[in-house]
Design a protein around this motif. Structure first.
Motif, PDB file in Angstrom:
ATOM      1  N   MET A   1       0.846  -1.192   0.000  1.00 35.80           N
ATOM      2  CA  MET A   1       0.000   0.000   0.000  1.00 35.80           C
ATOM      3  C   MET A   1       0.879   1.239   0.000  1.00 35.80           C
ATOM      4  O   MET A   1       1.794   1.354   0.807  1.00 35.80           O
ATOM      5  N   SER A   2       0.631   2.153  -0.920  1.00 40.53           N
ATOM      6  CA  SER A   2       1.404   3.386  -1.025  1.00 40.53           C
ATOM      7  C   SER A   2       0.645   4.522  -0.338  1.00 40.53           C
ATOM      8  O   SER A   2      -0.456   4.894  -0.768  1.00 40.53           O
ATOM      9  N   ILE A   3       1.229   5.052   0.722  1.00 46.43           N
ATOM     10  CA  ILE A   3       0.595   6.117   1.506  1.00 46.43           C
ATOM     11  C   ILE A   3       1.470   7.358   1.440  1.00 46.43           C
ATOM     12  O   ILE A   3       2.679   7.292   1.676  1.00 46.43           O
ATOM     13  N   LEU A   4       0.877   8.480   1.117  1.00 44.73           N
ATOM     14  CA  LEU A   4       1.566   9.765   1.160  1.00 44.73           C
ATOM     15  C   LEU A   4       1.509  10.259   2.604  1.00 44.73           C
ATOM     16  O   LEU A   4       0.424  10.506   3.136  1.00 44.73           O
ATOM     17  N   VAL A   5       2.665  10.375   3.245  1.00 45.94           N
ATOM     18  CA  VAL A   5       2.708  10.718   4.663  1.00 45.94           C
ATOM     19  C   VAL A   5       3.392  12.073   4.855  1.00 45.94           C
ATOM     20  O   VAL A   5       4.298  12.442   4.098  1.00 45.94           O
TER      21      VAL A   5
ATOM     22  N   ALA B   1       2.960  24.486   0.124  1.00 46.38           N
ATOM     23  CA  ALA B   1       4.115  23.725   0.599  1.00 46.38           C
ATOM     24  C   ALA B   1       3.813  22.227   0.629  1.00 46.38           C
ATOM     25  O   ALA B   1       4.626  21.402   0.199  1.00 46.38           O
ATOM     26  N   VAL B   2       2.638  21.874   1.134  1.00 43.71           N
ATOM     27  CA  VAL B   2       2.237  20.473   1.192  1.00 43.71           C
ATOM     28  C   VAL B   2       2.151  19.872  -0.210  1.00 43.71           C
ATOM     29  O   VAL B   2       2.617  18.755  -0.469  1.00 43.71           O
ATOM     30  N   SER B   3       1.570  20.626  -1.132  1.00 40.19           N
ATOM     31  CA  SER B   3       1.440  20.157  -2.509  1.00 40.19           C
ATOM     32  C   SER B   3       2.809  19.966  -3.166  1.00 40.19           C
ATOM     33  O   SER B   3       3.065  18.964  -3.854  1.00 40.19           O
TER      34      SER B   3
ATOM     35  N   LEU C   1       5.746  19.394  -1.672  1.00 39.37           N
ATOM     36  CA  LEU C   1       6.433  18.254  -1.072  1.00 39.37           C
ATOM     37  C   LEU C   1       5.886  16.938  -1.621  1.00 39.37           C
ATOM     38  O   LEU C   1       6.641  16.009  -1.911  1.00 39.37           O
ATOM     39  N   ALA C   2       4.566  16.877  -1.766  1.00 36.18           N
ATOM     40  CA  ALA C   2       3.951  15.665  -2.288  1.00 36.18           C
ATOM     41  C   ALA C   2       4.422  15.378  -3.710  1.00 36.18           C
ATOM     42  O   ALA C   2       4.691  14.220  -4.077  1.00 36.18           O
ATOM     43  N   ALA C   3       4.520  16.422  -4.510  1.00 37.66           N
ATOM     44  CA  ALA C   3       4.961  16.238  -5.894  1.00 37.66           C
ATOM     45  C   ALA C   3       6.370  15.660  -5.945  1.00 37.66           C
ATOM     46  O   ALA C   3       6.688  14.834  -6.816  1.00 37.66           O
ATOM     47  N   GLN C   4       7.215  16.061  -5.002  1.00 34.90           N
ATOM     48  CA  GLN C   4       8.591  15.560  -4.993  1.00 34.90           C
ATOM     49  C   GLN C   4       8.660  14.074  -4.665  1.00 34.90           C
ATOM     50  O   GLN C   4       9.451  13.336  -5.261  1.00 34.90           O
ATOM     51  N   VAL C   5       7.847  13.624  -3.712  1.00 34.31           N
ATOM     52  CA  VAL C   5       7.977  12.234  -3.276  1.00 34.31           C
ATOM     53  C   VAL C   5       7.125  11.267  -4.091  1.00 34.31           C
ATOM     54  O   VAL C   5       7.467  10.086  -4.222  1.00 34.31           O
ATOM     55  N   MET C   6       6.021  11.739  -4.671  1.00 32.97           N
ATOM     56  CA  MET C   6       5.140  10.839  -5.408  1.00 32.97           C
ATOM     57  C   MET C   6       5.486  10.752  -6.885  1.00 32.97           C
ATOM     58  O   MET C   6       5.090   9.798  -7.566  1.00 32.97           O
ATOM     59  N   GLN C   7       6.207  11.755  -7.408  1.00 37.26           N
ATOM     60  CA  GLN C   7       6.657  11.709  -8.802  1.00 37.26           C
ATOM     61  C   GLN C   7       5.508  11.418  -9.773  1.00 37.26           C
ATOM     62  O   GLN C   7       5.642  10.619 -10.697  1.00 37.26           O
ATOM     63  N   GLY C   8       4.378  12.094  -9.558  1.00 33.29           N
ATOM     64  CA  GLY C   8       3.239  11.961 -10.462  1.00 33.29           C
ATOM     65  C   GLY C   8       2.290  10.829 -10.141  1.00 33.29           C
ATOM     66  O   GLY C   8       1.191  10.763 -10.713  1.00 33.29           O
ATOM     67  N   ALA C   9       2.659   9.916  -9.252  1.00 35.27           N
ATOM     68  CA  ALA C   9       1.776   8.808  -8.886  1.00 35.27           C
ATOM     69  C   ALA C   9       0.705   9.286  -7.910  1.00 35.27           C
ATOM     70  O   ALA C   9       0.928  10.209  -7.126  1.00 35.27           O
ATOM     71  N   ALA C  10      -0.441   8.666  -7.937  1.00 30.89           N
ATOM     72  CA  ALA C  10      -1.531   9.014  -7.034  1.00 30.89           C
ATOM     73  C   ALA C  10      -1.428   8.180  -5.763  1.00 30.89           C
ATOM     74  O   ALA C  10      -1.244   6.957  -5.836  1.00 30.89           O
ATOM     75  N   PRO C  11      -1.519   8.787  -4.594  1.00 33.60           N
ATOM     76  CA  PRO C  11      -1.430   8.004  -3.356  1.00 33.60           C
ATOM     77  C   PRO C  11      -2.697   7.187  -3.135  1.00 33.60           C
ATOM     78  O   PRO C  11      -3.800   7.614  -3.489  1.00 33.60           O
ATOM     79  N   GLU C  12      -2.522   6.019  -2.547  1.00 33.06           N
ATOM     80  CA  GLU C  12      -3.676   5.204  -2.178  1.00 33.06           C
ATOM     81  C   GLU C  12      -4.346   5.743  -0.910  1.00 33.06           C
ATOM     82  O   GLU C  12      -5.514   5.465  -0.658  1.00 33.06           O
ATOM     83  N   ALA C  13      -3.584   6.495  -0.108  1.00 29.21           N
ATOM     84  CA  ALA C  13      -4.107   7.117   1.109  1.00 29.21           C
ATOM     85  C   ALA C  13      -3.169   8.260   1.479  1.00 29.21           C
ATOM     86  O   ALA C  13      -2.027   8.325   1.009  1.00 29.21           O
ATOM     87  N   VAL C  14      -3.674   9.167   2.321  1.00 29.40           N
ATOM     88  CA  VAL C  14      -2.893  10.304   2.790  1.00 29.40           C
ATOM     89  C   VAL C  14      -2.974  10.330   4.316  1.00 29.40           C
ATOM     90  O   VAL C  14      -4.061  10.191   4.886  1.00 29.40           O
ATOM     91  N   SER C  15      -1.820  10.498   4.970  1.00 31.28           N
ATOM     92  CA  SER C  15      -1.784  10.551   6.425  1.00 31.28           C
ATOM     93  C   SER C  15      -0.908  11.715   6.860  1.00 31.28           C
ATOM     94  O   SER C  15       0.243  11.816   6.430  1.00 31.28           O
ATOM     95  N   MET C  16      -1.451  12.575   7.727  1.00 33.62           N
ATOM     96  CA  MET C  16      -0.741  13.763   8.181  1.00 33.62           C
ATOM     97  C   MET C  16      -0.506  13.715   9.683  1.00 33.62           C
ATOM     98  O   MET C  16      -1.446  13.491  10.457  1.00 33.62           O
TER      99      MET C  16
ATOM    100  N   ALA D   1      -6.322  18.019   2.877  1.00 35.10           N
ATOM    101  CA  ALA D   1      -5.858  16.832   2.160  1.00 35.10           C
ATOM    102  C   ALA D   1      -6.903  16.334   1.166  1.00 35.10           C
ATOM    103  O   ALA D   1      -6.560  15.930   0.043  1.00 35.10           O
ATOM    104  N   ARG D   2      -8.163  16.372   1.547  1.00 33.63           N
ATOM    105  CA  ARG D   2      -9.215  15.903   0.631  1.00 33.63           C
ATOM    106  C   ARG D   2      -9.354  16.825  -0.572  1.00 33.63           C
ATOM    107  O   ARG D   2      -9.722  16.383  -1.660  1.00 33.63           O
ATOM    108  N   ARG D   3      -9.062  18.096  -0.365  1.00 22.78           N
ATOM    109  CA  ARG D   3      -9.116  19.042  -1.478  1.00 22.78           C
ATOM    110  C   ARG D   3      -7.994  18.768  -2.484  1.00 22.78           C
ATOM    111  O   ARG D   3      -8.192  18.869  -3.698  1.00 22.78           O
ATOM    112  N   LEU D   4      -6.818  18.414  -1.970  1.00 18.37           N
ATOM    113  CA  LEU D   4      -5.679  18.157  -2.840  1.00 18.37           C
ATOM    114  C   LEU D   4      -5.709  16.760  -3.458  1.00 18.37           C
ATOM    115  O   LEU D   4      -5.235  16.570  -4.586  1.00 18.37           O
TER     116      LEU D   4
END
Length: 321
Positions: A1-5, A47-49, A51-66, A98-101
């Motif tokens: 499972m890929s989670i954006l944390v 800033a959150v957006s 950072l996410a772009a850097q670590v996900m490299q265009g992939a969509a996360p299966e879940a987001v946890s902050m 997070a739900r908006r992004l």
């Protein structure tokens, strides 16, 4: 499972790609990039957006946890003094952000120490305390693998306990003499500056006077830690006082909850290292009832590269799924 944390602390904002308990990528940004005049929310979202772009490299996360540095209730953080200061009175709805992004992805939001605790639960520790020493002091107690939070999520905010008889150093929340204003990275610095004002001759004779040219207001936590590790007596005495306040708090928590293990995490704890950990453990033993508990073994230091906030955010999301 890929989670954006995310681990959104008072010094650094961090993001990672969490896959099956490991971080595949990490990105960092200094937290002061979101501070400033006016509404900080657009800066935080950007800033959150980014950072996410850097670590996900265009992939969509299966879940987001902050993981965030404040009390959390239903995805809302009521106070964020270490991130945006004491003047901000409104809550921040991180779940909505997070739900908006990332519409459609399951979202989890928890306190950063609740997240860190879930990392240690995943490693087989059911009963323990975890404290972070960074921009502030955060803490959580875990019993049977669950954090003690209370109805509104304020459980564990030991950093805002006013230490009896302690110097009136400033806390990010606006209070005076709080544990965060004495034993965190910022707090240890403020305590050293307070001590310099009351012992100017001792300060000027110390190794700390050189980097700041005799002006303690120009000191940094890094200066303090460097002098401490170099064996400077004045810096060591200052950090010993920070350690004593922290150890006393840990002793009280241990006696109240019957806990024998406490993990110290956060950038300042790791930088101050083993000598500081040993001082905290010794102080805890001094302030606690002698029950045969081995405080030196029980007070443990996180590894420098452990990233408990990010890793724990992933385990928290897994537990909530």
């Amino acid at each position: 499972m890929s989670i954006l944390v995310f681990d959104l602390g008072g010094t650094h904002l961090r993001a990672g790609a969490w896959v099956d308990g490991r971080l595949q990528a990490i990105a960092r940004l200094r937290s002061d990039t979101v501070r400033g005049a006016g509404d900080f929310m657009p800066r935080l979202e950007r800033a959150v957006s980014d950072l996410a772009a850097q670590v996900m490299q265009g992939a969509a996360p299966e879940a987001v946890s902050m993981a965030v540095p404040g009390p959390v209730h239903d995805g809302m953080v009521e106070r964020l003094p270490s991130l945006v200061g004491p003047s901000y009175e409104g809550g921040v709805d991180f779940a909505a952000l997070a739900r908006r992004l990332w519409p459609g992805a399951p979202v989890s939001v928890c306190n950063d120490l609740t997240a860190a605790g879930h990392l240690y639960v995943s490693r087989g520790h059911p009963d323990f305390g975890v404290l972070t020493l960074g921009s502030g002091v955060g803490g959580k107690l875990f019993i049977d693998g669950r954090p003690l939070l209370g109805r509104l999520g304020f459980g564990g905010e030991i950093g805002h306990w006013r230490v009896p008889g302690a110097p009136p150093t400033a806390c990010d929340c606006g209070g005076k003499g709080h544990l965060s204003g004495l034993s965190s990275g910022r707090g240890a610095l403020r305590l050293a500056q307070w001590r310099a004002a009351h012992d100017p001759d001792g300060f000027l004779a110390s190794a700390l006077a050189g980097p700041c040219r005799g002006d303690a207001r120009a000191l940094t936590p890094e200066d303090l830690v460097t002098a401490f590790h170099a064996g400077d007596a004045w810096a060591a005495a200052s950090l010993a006082e920070s350690a004593e306040h922290l150890g006393a708090a840990i002793a009280a928590l241990g006696l109240a909850a019957g806990l024998e293990v406490f993990f110290l995490t956060g950038g300042f704890a790791v930088a101050a290292g083993e000598p500081f950990r040993a001082q905290v453990a010794a102080a805890a033993e001094t302030y606690a009832w002698r029950t045969g508990q081995d405080w030196n073994e029980g007070v443990r230091l996180a590894a420098a590269d452990e990233e408990p906030g990010l890793l724990g955010a992933g385990w928290f999301a897994r537990a909530m799924a």
